[in-house]
Design a protein around this motif. Structure first.
Motif, PDB file in Angstrom:
ATOM      1  N   ARG A 122       0.807  -1.219   0.000  1.00  0.00           N
ATOM      2  CA  ARG A 122       0.000   0.000   0.000  1.00  0.00           C
ATOM      3  C   ARG A 122       0.845   1.277   0.000  1.00  0.00           C
ATOM      4  N   ASN A 123       2.115   1.186   0.324  1.00  0.00           N
ATOM      5  CA  ASN A 123       2.947   2.377   0.431  1.00  0.00           C
ATOM      6  C   ASN A 123       3.849   2.606  -0.775  1.00  0.00           C
ATOM      7  N   PHE A 124       3.680   1.848  -1.839  1.00  0.00           N
ATOM      8  CA  PHE A 124       4.608   1.934  -2.950  1.00  0.00           C
ATOM      9  C   PHE A 124       3.946   2.568  -4.163  1.00  0.00           C
ATOM     10  N   MET A 125       4.485   3.691  -4.613  1.00  0.00           N
ATOM     11  CA  MET A 125       4.020   4.351  -5.826  1.00  0.00           C
ATOM     12  C   MET A 125       5.227   4.953  -6.518  1.00  0.00           C
ATOM     13  N   LEU A 126       5.097   5.141  -7.799  1.00  0.00           N
ATOM     14  CA  LEU A 126       6.145   5.778  -8.582  1.00  0.00           C
ATOM     15  C   LEU A 126       5.607   7.077  -9.162  1.00  0.00           C
ATOM     16  N   GLU A 184       2.646  12.941  -8.830  1.00  0.00           N
ATOM     17  CA  GLU A 184       3.822  13.762  -8.498  1.00  0.00           C
ATOM     18  C   GLU A 184       3.924  13.853  -6.985  1.00  0.00           C
ATOM     19  N   PHE A 185       5.133  13.705  -6.446  1.00  0.00           N
ATOM     20  CA  PHE A 185       5.378  13.828  -5.015  1.00  0.00           C
ATOM     21  C   PHE A 185       6.217  15.069  -4.740  1.00  0.00           C
ATOM     22  N   LYS A 186       5.845  15.807  -3.702  1.00  0.00           N
ATOM     23  CA  LYS A 186       6.605  16.975  -3.268  1.00  0.00           C
ATOM     24  C   LYS A 186       6.665  16.954  -1.749  1.00  0.00           C
ATOM     25  N   THR A 187       7.823  17.239  -1.182  1.00  0.00           N
ATOM     26  CA  THR A 187       7.958  17.223   0.273  1.00  0.00           C
ATOM     27  C   THR A 187       7.371  18.474   0.911  1.00  0.00           C
ATOM     28  N   ILE A 188       7.370  19.592   0.189  1.00  0.00           N
ATOM     29  CA  ILE A 188       6.814  20.851   0.684  1.00  0.00           C
ATOM     30  C   ILE A 188       6.038  21.525  -0.445  1.00  0.00           C
ATOM     31  N   TRP A 189       5.214  22.503  -0.098  1.00  0.00           N
ATOM     32  CA  TRP A 189       4.487  23.267  -1.109  1.00  0.00           C
ATOM     33  C   TRP A 189       5.282  24.506  -1.504  1.00  0.00           C
ATOM     34  N   LYS A 190       5.359  24.742  -2.811  1.00  0.00           N
ATOM     35  CA  LYS A 190       5.876  25.988  -3.370  1.00  0.00           C
ATOM     36  C   LYS A 190       4.876  26.435  -4.420  1.00  0.00           C
ATOM     37  N   ASP A 191       4.651  27.745  -4.523  1.00  0.00           N
ATOM     38  CA  ASP A 191       3.689  28.241  -5.508  1.00  0.00           C
ATOM     39  C   ASP A 191       4.070  27.883  -6.942  1.00  0.00           C
ATOM     40  N   GLU A 192       5.339  27.601  -7.185  1.00  0.00           N
ATOM     41  CA  GLU A 192       5.732  27.205  -8.544  1.00  0.00           C
ATOM     42  C   GLU A 192       5.086  25.876  -8.962  1.00  0.00           C
ATOM     43  N   TYR A 248       0.927  14.901  -4.449  1.00  0.00           N
ATOM     44  CA  TYR A 248       0.996  14.669  -3.009  1.00  0.00           C
ATOM     45  C   TYR A 248       2.019  15.633  -2.428  1.00  0.00           C
ATOM     46  N   ILE A 249       1.590  16.448  -1.473  1.00  0.00           N
ATOM     47  CA  ILE A 249       2.493  17.367  -0.787  1.00  0.00           C
ATOM     48  C   ILE A 249       2.740  16.787   0.606  1.00  0.00           C
ATOM     49  N   GLY A 250       4.011  16.483   0.890  1.00  0.00           N
ATOM     50  CA  GLY A 250       4.347  15.858   2.161  1.00  0.00           C
ATOM     51  C   GLY A 250       4.797  14.419   1.981  1.00  0.00           C
ATOM     52  N   LYS A 251       5.147  14.058   0.729  1.00  0.00           N
ATOM     53  CA  LYS A 251       5.703  12.736   0.423  1.00  0.00           C
ATOM     54  C   LYS A 251       7.015  12.936  -0.327  1.00  0.00           C
ATOM     55  N   ASP A 252       7.971  12.041  -0.076  1.00  0.00           N
ATOM     56  CA  ASP A 252       9.248  12.126  -0.782  1.00  0.00           C
ATOM     57  C   ASP A 252       9.135  11.497  -2.172  1.00  0.00           C
ATOM     58  N   ASP A 253      10.220  11.491  -2.924  1.00  0.00           N
ATOM     59  CA  ASP A 253      10.203  11.005  -4.313  1.00  0.00           C
ATOM     60  C   ASP A 253       9.824   9.538  -4.453  1.00  0.00           C
ATOM     61  N   LYS A 254       9.878   8.791  -3.362  1.00  0.00           N
ATOM     62  CA  LYS A 254       9.507   7.379  -3.406  1.00  0.00           C
ATOM     63  C   LYS A 254       8.089   7.145  -2.896  1.00  0.00           C
ATOM     64  N   GLY A 255       7.407   8.242  -2.559  1.00  0.00           N
ATOM     65  CA  GLY A 255       6.037   8.127  -2.098  1.00  0.00           C
ATOM     66  C   GLY A 255       5.906   7.907  -0.606  1.00  0.00           C
ATOM     67  N   LYS A 256       7.003   7.989   0.131  1.00  0.00           N
ATOM     68  CA  LYS A 256       6.960   7.817   1.580  1.00  0.00           C
ATOM     69  C   LYS A 256       6.493   9.119   2.230  1.00  0.00           C
ATOM     70  N   VAL A 257       5.548   9.009   3.150  1.00  0.00           N
ATOM     71  CA  VAL A 257       5.023  10.185   3.834  1.00  0.00           C
ATOM     72  C   VAL A 257       6.082  10.757   4.767  1.00  0.00           C
ATOM     73  N   VAL A 258       6.402  12.036   4.562  1.00  0.00           N
ATOM     74  CA  VAL A 258       7.327  12.753   5.443  1.00  0.00           C
ATOM     75  C   VAL A 258       6.574  13.816   6.240  1.00  0.00           C
ATOM     76  N   GLY A 259       5.366  14.115   5.822  1.00  0.00           N
ATOM     77  CA  GLY A 259       4.514  15.058   6.528  1.00  0.00           C
ATOM     78  C   GLY A 259       4.832  16.512   6.245  1.00  0.00           C
TER      79      GLY A 259
END
Length: 144
Positions: A25-29, A35-43, A60-71
């Motif tokens: 359930r935690n694996f996505m590409l 698209e995964f982003k660890t933080i929000w930027k207006d760009e 997803y905002i708050g996930k790393d490039d591997k889809g892991k939740v970083v919050g």
């Protein structure tokens, strides 16, 4: 083609899960639709525009490039601000919601595909694979 890509991802997930390498359930590409982003930027509004001009997708905002939740710490604030920024700059209204996993909050921004071209600050963007491109020149003529 999209269904084949999804089938390949599911087979990969099941194979890795079988050998205890991942939780299914935690694996996505990242791909055309994710698209995964660890933080929000207006760009990232450009990415939303690109997805709206392609097949739609989810950011997803708050996930790393591997889809892991970083919050993210400001999820409640962003869930109010981001829809307004999108509506004000592009005239579209995506679904934006807060999700939680392992006591970490992250955002899910679901962007629909639109039948007419969507612009952001007078420019057109298009999602291609896991990349976002400004549409210019003869490609813009074809796009319009």
């Amino acid at each position: 083609m999209k269904n084949l890509e999804i089938d390949v991802i599911i087979i990969l997930q099941e194979s890795l899960a079988k050998f205890g390498k991942i939780e299914r359930r935690n694996f996505m590409l990242e791909n055309q639709d994710i698209e995964f982003k660890t933080i929000w930027k207006d760009e990232f509004l450009k990415w939303i525009c690109g997805m709206a001009n392609a097949n739609g997708g989810i950011i997803y905002i708050g996930k790393d490039d591997k889809g892991k939740v970083v919050g993210i710490n400001n999820a409640v604030k962003l869930v109010k601000e981001i829809p307004n920024k999108i509506k004000d700059t592009m005239g579209i209204i995506p679904e934006v919601k807060v999700e939680e996993e392992n006591n970490l909050l992250y955002l899910v921004i679901k962007v629909d595909s639109y039948p007419m071209p969507i612009s952001y600050q007078g420019k057109f963007y298009l999602r291609s694979g896991s990349n976002n491109h400004e549409v210019t020149g003869s490609e813009l003529d074809k796009f319009m």
